[in-house]
Design an enzyme around this catalytic site. Structure first.
Site, PDB file in Angstrom:
ATOM      1  N   SER A  93       0.833  -1.211   0.000  1.00 62.29           N
ATOM      2  CA  SER A  93       0.000   0.000   0.000  1.00 62.29           C
ATOM      3  C   SER A  93       0.871   1.266   0.000  1.00 62.29           C
ATOM      4  CB  SER A  93      -0.949   0.010   1.201  1.00 62.29           C
ATOM      5  OG  SER A  93      -0.209   0.013   2.396  1.00 62.29           O
ATOM      6  N   ASP A 137       9.137  -2.876  -3.925  1.00 61.05           N
ATOM      7  CA  ASP A 137       7.742  -2.411  -3.876  1.00 61.05           C
ATOM      8  C   ASP A 137       7.501  -1.267  -4.872  1.00 61.05           C
ATOM      9  OD1 ASP A 137       7.770  -4.258  -1.824  1.00 61.05           O
ATOM     10  OD2 ASP A 137       6.633  -3.021  -0.423  1.00 61.05           O
TER      11      ASP A 137
END
Ligand code: MEV
Length: 284
Positions: A93, A137
């Site tokens: 996220s 990420d």
């Protein structure tokens, strides 16, 4: 301007990838959307609250803007965030919001950053906030698809996975925990990383019938690195009795467990699909 970026799932290789081993990662069909509008002063609106630049409440967005302002001085922007990706759960996220913010800022202020520039800036933001990180990420949130990282070898991996969300935890703390173990037991921990590397490379051949065994082995090694816990171990064992093979995905210590979906899933889990599209501009 609205940009969206995907969350991610690390199938194999988390933590070892911080020390230059390989990881197999895929973008998933959960996205974060960020709308940026020129304004006087900065306002960040998200489910976490409404703030100006705030490095405690909105660290990733605030550092993204700080980094962006090193390229172009701007008077301000209103930044509105909504996300399908559960926070602090190992599903990327933080990087999704970072990458989507930089992309939307780039379009709104017409800077002309390439995807590679977006990735580089998001990688710096990750280091600003976490102090250490492999860049996996921000990479997957930017480029989407499925990859062996850091080699940047694309793989063809279209899978349905089940994900079981545990509790929230801090990636920074888990990465620091492994760094301390490595400081104390250098040689041993390097060999654990090497074993994880072998598992990842084997998995990258994408023989799905081997995944459950590889997942089991990788989970045991994550446990050896100290990023599982008694509660997680018990849950993993219970799920195994029920016929589900799972491992931690991401930093561990909580976060999420995942397994390959073959028609049934554990109670309370949800499904994700791999190989999602990277960052993109959405129609407003
Ligand atoms: C976090 O999603 C994955 C870790 O390997 C940290 C990193 O690679 O930056 C735990």
């Amino acid at each position: 301007m609205i940009a969206s970026a995907p969350g991610k799932i690390i199938l194999f290789g988390e933590h070892a990838v911080v020390y230059s081993r390989h990881a197999l990662v895929s973008a998933i069909n959960l996205r974060c959307r960020v709308e940026v509008k020129k304004s006087d002063g900065f306002r960040i609106i998200s489910p976490l609250g409404v703030t100006t630049l705030d490095f405690k409440v909105h660290p990733y967005v605030s550092y993204s803007i700080k980094r962006f302002c090193e390229l172009k001085e701007i008077k301000g922007a209103e930044i509105r965030i909504e996300s399908d990706i559960p926070i602090a759960s190992g599903l990327g996220s933080s990087s999704a919001v970072t990458v989507a913010t930089i992309k939307a800022m780039n379009e709104e202020f017409n800077i002309g950053l390439s995807e590679e520039d977006v990735f580089e800036m998001a990688r710096k933001v990750e280091i600003d906030v976490q102090g250490r990180g492999s860049g996996i990420d921000p990479f997957i949130s930017t480029f989407g698809g499925s990859w062996i990282f850091p080699k940047r070898k694309k793989v063809d991996l279209c899978l349905d996975l089940f994900v079981l969300k545990l509790w929230e935890r801090s990636t920074k703390e888990m990465v620091e925990k492994v760094a301390l173990l490595r400081q104390k037991y250098g040689e041993i921990v390097e060999r654990i990383f090497d074993a994880i590397d072998c598992i990842t490379l084997r998995a990258s051949e994408c023989r799905i019938e081997e995944f459950d065994e590889l997942i089991k082995m990788n989970q045991s090694l994550l446990r050896a690195l100290g990023v599982s816990s008694q509660q997680i171990d018990e849950l993993v064992a219970r799920l195994e009795k029920e016929g589900f093979i799972v491992k931690i995905t991401g930093a561990g210590g909580g976060g999420c467990l995942y397994g390959v979906f073959t028609g049934k899933k554990p109670q309370g889990s949800f499904l994700v699909r791999t190989n999602a599209e990277g960052v993109k501009i959405e129609d407003s």
